[in-house]
Write an enzyme that holds these catalytic residues in place. Structure first.
Site, PDB file in Angstrom:
ATOM      1  N   ARG A 274      -3.229  -7.521  -3.721  1.00  0.00           N
ATOM      2  CA  ARG A 274      -2.284  -8.514  -4.221  1.00  0.00           C
ATOM      3  C   ARG A 274      -0.998  -7.797  -4.614  1.00  0.00           C
ATOM      4  NH1 ARG A 274      -4.548 -11.586  -1.754  1.00  0.00           N
ATOM      5  NH2 ARG A 274      -5.548 -13.553  -2.323  1.00  0.00           N
ATOM      6  N   GLU A 303       5.945 -14.486  -3.409  1.00  0.00           N
ATOM      7  CA  GLU A 303       5.837 -14.879  -2.003  1.00  0.00           C
ATOM      8  C   GLU A 303       6.268 -16.328  -1.821  1.00  0.00           C
ATOM      9  OE1 GLU A 303       1.893 -14.000  -0.604  1.00  0.00           O
ATOM     10  OE2 GLU A 303       2.105 -11.855  -0.974  1.00  0.00           O
ATOM     11  N   HIS A 322       2.067 -11.606   4.512  1.00  0.00           N
ATOM     12  CA  HIS A 322       0.748 -12.031   4.011  1.00  0.00           C
ATOM     13  C   HIS A 322      -0.074 -12.668   5.136  1.00  0.00           C
ATOM     14  CE1 HIS A 322      -1.510 -13.263   0.106  1.00  0.00           C
ATOM     15  NE2 HIS A 322      -2.348 -12.932   1.079  1.00  0.00           N
TER      16      HIS A 322
END
Length: 361
Positions: A274, A303, A322
Site C-alpha cells: 500500500r 490514488e 495500481h
C-alpha cells in the site's frame, strides 16, 4: 465471529444461507459457487450491478447509475443476505448502511487483498464487528504482484531508465556493467501472502532474501528474518527493498527517512503493498539524492496519483497505476476462495483470510 448454520437457518425458517453477489461477477463464476457449495442459496442480479470495463472490475463503470426503483431493489437484496460476496458497490458507506439495516448478516467477503481498509472506513460498531465475519482475498494476487516485484528489481538492476533514454536519443555509448539479480540482497518488508511468493521467486533466481515477519516463523527462500525494530539495519545491507505490507495505522510511513538514510546508494525500491507504507516525501528526496537508484511503484499514498506529483516526471521511477495485481484469472480465483470459505462456514471450520478488525489488515 461466525454464526453456525443452525443458528442462521432457524432465523425466520430459512433452510439455506443466502449469499448475495454484491459486485459484478460473471455468470459462469456464480454457477461455479453454486456447484461448489450447493448448500448455499446464491443470489445474483447482474442487472443491478454496474457493467465492467475489464476483468476483476469490482467497482464497475463509474458512470453507472441505478434508478430509484433499482436502488431500492438492490438494497432489499443485500439487506436480506446472510452472506455478501463483495462490499456493496465497493463502497464503505454502502457497507455501513447495509450492516445497520441487516441484522442477519453474518459474513462479508471482500474482493480486495487489503479489504480491511473498507471495513475500517465503514466505521462499524463493536457489536457489528463481533457479529460479522470479514474475510479478504489476500493471496489471490500473490503470484501476479510477485512477478511485478521481480520485474521491478530486474528493471532496476539492468538500469531500464538509462536504456530507454539512450534508445530515445539514439545514443550508442561505451559499454557499461549491469547488476545481476543473483548477486543482490533483497529485503522483503512483509512476508504475508504476497511477500512469501516474492521471497520464493527471488530466492529461486539466486538472490539473498531478508524478510520481516510478525510471527517469526521460518519462510521458504528467506535467509534471515528481521525484526521490525531492526528494519534500518537490514536496509543497510540491502541492494533492493520490496514492500508488500497492507496500509494500517502501524505501517503508515514505516519506510521513511531513517530507512532510506541507512540504505546504500542506488538501492532499488519496489512497492506492491500500500502506498501509505512509504513516506513519499522522504522517497522523493532519496530519489533526487541518488540514494534510491530506481523505484517501481504500483501503489501511492493518494490514488489516482495527483498530476502535480514529481513522481510522474522523475527519470528513475516506473509508475504502474495500481494495476499490477490484475490478471484474467483473478475473478475465478476469488470465486473459488469464496466457495471454499462457504464450505468452511457451513462445516463450522475457521475461515481463510479473516480480517483483523482491530488493526484492519
Amino acid at each position: 465471529m461466525t454464526a453456525s448454520p443452525s443458528e442462521t437457518s432457524s432465523d425466520g425458517g430459512r433452510e439455506r444461507l443466502r449469499a448475495v453477489i454484491a459486485v459484478p461477477l460473471p455468470d459462469d463464476l456464480v454457477e461455479l459457487i453454486r456447484t461448489a457449495e450447493p448448500r448455499l442459496e446464491v443470489v445474483s442480479r447482474p442487472d443491478l450491478t454496474p457493467p465492467t470495463r475489464h476483468p476483476a472490475d469490482w467497482g464497475g463503470d463509474p458512470a453507472f447509475r441505478r434508478s430509484p426503483e433499482q436502488q431500492a431493489e438492490f438494497d432489499r437484496l443485500v439487506d436480506d443476505a446472510d452472506i455478501l460476496f463483495g462490499v456493496p458497490d465497493v463502497d464503505a458507506d454502502a457497507l455501513s448502511r447495509t450492516v445497520a439495516a441487516n441484522p442477519r448478516l453474518r459474513w462479508v467477503h471482500t474482493t480486495a487483498a487489503g479489504g480491511g481498509a473498507s471495513v475500517k472506513a465503514a466505521g462499524l460498531t463493536d457489536e457489528a464487528l463481533q457479529r460479522i465475519a470479514f474475510t479478504s482475498s489476500a493471496g489471490v494476487h500473490g503470484s501476479t504482484l510477485a512477478e511485478f516485484a521481480v520485474f521491478g528489481i530486474f528493471a532496476g538492476a539492468k538500469d531500464l531508465p538509462r536504456l530507454l533514454r539512450q534508445q530515445a536519443d539514439r545514443e550508442w555509448p561505451g559499454r557499461w556493467a549491469m547488476r545481476q539479480v543473483d548477486e543482490l540482497t533483497v529485503l522483503v518488508v512483509g512476508l504475508g501472502g504476497i511477500g512469501k511468493v516474492v521471497a520464493a521467486k527471488l530466492s529461486a533466481l539466486g538472490a539473498t532474501v531478508l524478510g520481516t515477519s510478525r510471527s517469526g516463523e521460518p519462510v521458504d527462500g528467506v535467509s534471515e528474518l528481521v525484526a521490525m525494530d531492526d528494519l534500518a539495519e537490514a536496509a543497510s545491507r540491502a541492494d533492493a527493498i520490496v514492500v508488500t505490507l497492507p496500509g494500517t495505522d502501524q505501517t503508515t510511513g514505516l519506510i521513511g527517512q531513517q530507512v532510506f538514510d541507512a540504505a546504500p546508494d542506488g538501492v532499488i525500491i519496489v512497492n506492491v503493498g500500500r502506498g501509505t507504507v512509504i513516506d513519499e516525501d522522504a522517497m522523493i528526496a532519496a530519489l533526487n539524492s541518488g540514494r534510491i537508484g530506481f523505484a517501481a511503484l504500483d501503489v501511492f499514498a493518494v490514488e489516482p496519483l495527483p498530476a502535480d506529483s514529481p513522481l510522474w516526471q522523475h527519470p528513475n521511477v516506473l509508475i504502474s497505476p495500481h494495476t499490477a495485481a490484475l490478471n484474467p484469472a483473478e475473478e475465478r480465483r476469488i470465486a473459488e476462495l469464496f466457495a471454499d470459505n462457504a464450505t468452511r462456514l457451513l462445516d463450522n471450520q475457521p475461515l481463510r483470510n479473516p480480517i483483523n478488525t482491530h488493526e484492519f489488515y
